[in-house]
Enzyme design. Sequence first.
Site, PDB file in Angstrom:
ATOM      1  CG  LEU A  95       9.138   0.957  12.920  1.00 15.02           C
ATOM      2  CD1 LEU A  95      10.039  -0.216  13.313  1.00 15.02           C
ATOM      3  CD2 LEU A  95       9.901   1.949  12.043  1.00 15.02           C
ATOM      4  CB  ALA A 105       7.324  -0.270   5.933  1.00 11.88           C
ATOM      5  N   GLY A 106       5.240  -2.807   6.754  1.00  7.51           N
ATOM      6  CA  GLY A 106       5.111  -4.225   6.434  1.00  7.51           C
ATOM      7  C   GLY A 106       3.739  -4.628   5.937  1.00  7.51           C
ATOM      8  CD  GLN A 153      11.760  -0.900   5.551  1.00 12.30           C
ATOM      9  OE1 GLN A 153      10.647  -1.071   6.044  1.00 12.30           O
ATOM     10  NE2 GLN A 153      12.827  -1.513   6.019  1.00 12.30           N
ATOM     11  N   GLY A 191      14.148  -4.978   6.945  1.00 14.97           N
ATOM     12  CA  GLY A 191      14.192  -5.165   8.378  1.00 14.97           C
ATOM     13  C   GLY A 191      13.912  -3.899   9.157  1.00 14.97           C
ATOM     14  CB  THR A 192      12.871  -3.501  12.694  1.00 12.70           C
ATOM     15  OG1 THR A 192      13.865  -4.398  13.206  1.00 12.70           O
ATOM     16  CG2 THR A 192      11.539  -4.231  12.587  1.00 12.70           C
ATOM     17  N   GLY A 215      10.453 -11.958  21.423  1.00 20.55           N
ATOM     18  CA  GLY A 215      11.777 -11.694  21.943  1.00 20.55           C
ATOM     19  C   GLY A 215      11.721 -11.643  23.461  1.00 20.55           C
ATOM     20  CG  ASN A 235      11.216  -5.955  22.192  1.00 21.19           C
ATOM     21  OD1 ASN A 235      10.555  -4.951  22.413  1.00 21.19           O
ATOM     22  ND2 ASN A 235      12.182  -5.978  21.290  1.00 21.19           N
ATOM     23  CG  HIS A 264     -31.625 -13.307   3.292  1.00 19.11           C
ATOM     24  ND1 HIS A 264     -32.603 -12.348   3.414  1.00 19.11           N
ATOM     25  CD2 HIS A 264     -30.972 -13.028   2.136  1.00 19.11           C
ATOM     26  CE1 HIS A 264     -32.558 -11.537   2.372  1.00 19.11           C
ATOM     27  NE2 HIS A 264     -31.575 -11.926   1.583  1.00 19.11           N
TER      28      HIS A 264
END
Length: 401
Positions: free
Chosen positions: A7, A9-10, A80, A85-86, A138, A163, A312
């Site tokens: 995943l 896409a975010g 997506q 959402g996932t 989670g 998780n 510098h």
Amino acid sequence: MVQCVILAAGEGRRMRPLTGSRPKVMLPVANRPMLEHLLCAVRDAGITDFIFVVGYEEAAVRHYFGDGSAFGVQVRYVTQKRQRGTGDAVMSAEPHLKGRFLLLNGDMILSLEDIRSILSSPDQVLGVCYSEHPQDFGVVTVHSGTVTGLEEKSENPKSNLINAGIYLFDMDIFSNLAGIVPSPRGELELTDALLPLIEERRLMAVTLSSWSDLGCPWDLLGANENLLKHLTSENHGVVEEGVVLKGPVSIGKGTVIKSGTYIEGPCIIGEDCRIGPHAYIRGSTSIGNGCHIGHSIELKNSIVMNNTNIPHFNYVGDSVIACGCNFGAGTKVANLRHDKQCIHIGGVNTRRRKLGAIIGDDVLFGINCSVNTGAVVGNRCRIAPHSYVDGIIGDDSVVKR
């Protein structure tokens, strides 16, 4: 043959300003995008068929990885179009899947050994790991290797197992996904589809030996440090007489290390850089391509992205600096509070006692600027000479003394 869905896409809003022009998964750690580290670990575990779910700034991912042949794998892409959402992201990959598949969040670093351990299970799997602050993730409860509960970001977590965002699924997960409804934040959550598996005691837990979650900019520093521990010395550039290289140092093609420079590894330097003369680069530092780290510079435990100049009399410690920045002579970044307490950014405890600045793309500093610990400087900011920089500075700001 197991396939792998990643995943990617975010945007990664917590990574701002670094994600202003790139997706989070393309942020570099040890001079390679975090997504590349993940792909290579999965490939080395024996999987060669990948599906990337992309969205925000997806062209960067497609251009870098192409069809995967340069990495010895096959990569296909699913877009997506809306960030729903996932759960929605996983469902978008279903037409490309033939059976059992590994599912990974794209914003983490995993070890080859842990991936192999998950793939060896005959059951559906949730990867878990121990955390000192489980309330941020989670929380998972486990009994005799079986997942018995999953609760999102509880103030009173029931365990210190979390998780980790790595799963091994059979195709029947899509039946569960078809039945989920939007969460209170309006998204289709993958974790809701896990509940039937948990209730039926059909989801096994595999505890990871190592895991880097890259949710915030300062997380990149810890991951960079861990990856550089495995660095081996290479020199594809030019090292002038009078340079000291101590420990593992990797130098890219076209890079020149000028006389009087002292580099303490582990340190990785990209291609076409100019380092020194008389620069001091300390351990756990990654410098991208086309950078100039010049005279009387001290740089330590930092990530410097492509085409940035620190030329510098500068000091930069424990910082993440994006592409195309320029530091005026004498500009310095502080990285330690006087009371030596952990540094907070925007009310968030970074849990780091040493942290310099997070600096976006194309930021220009005048001479003799002072940047305070935990400062965040947005993309395309212009900082006038002798300015004091503190707090969070928005994109396109002009800071005057």
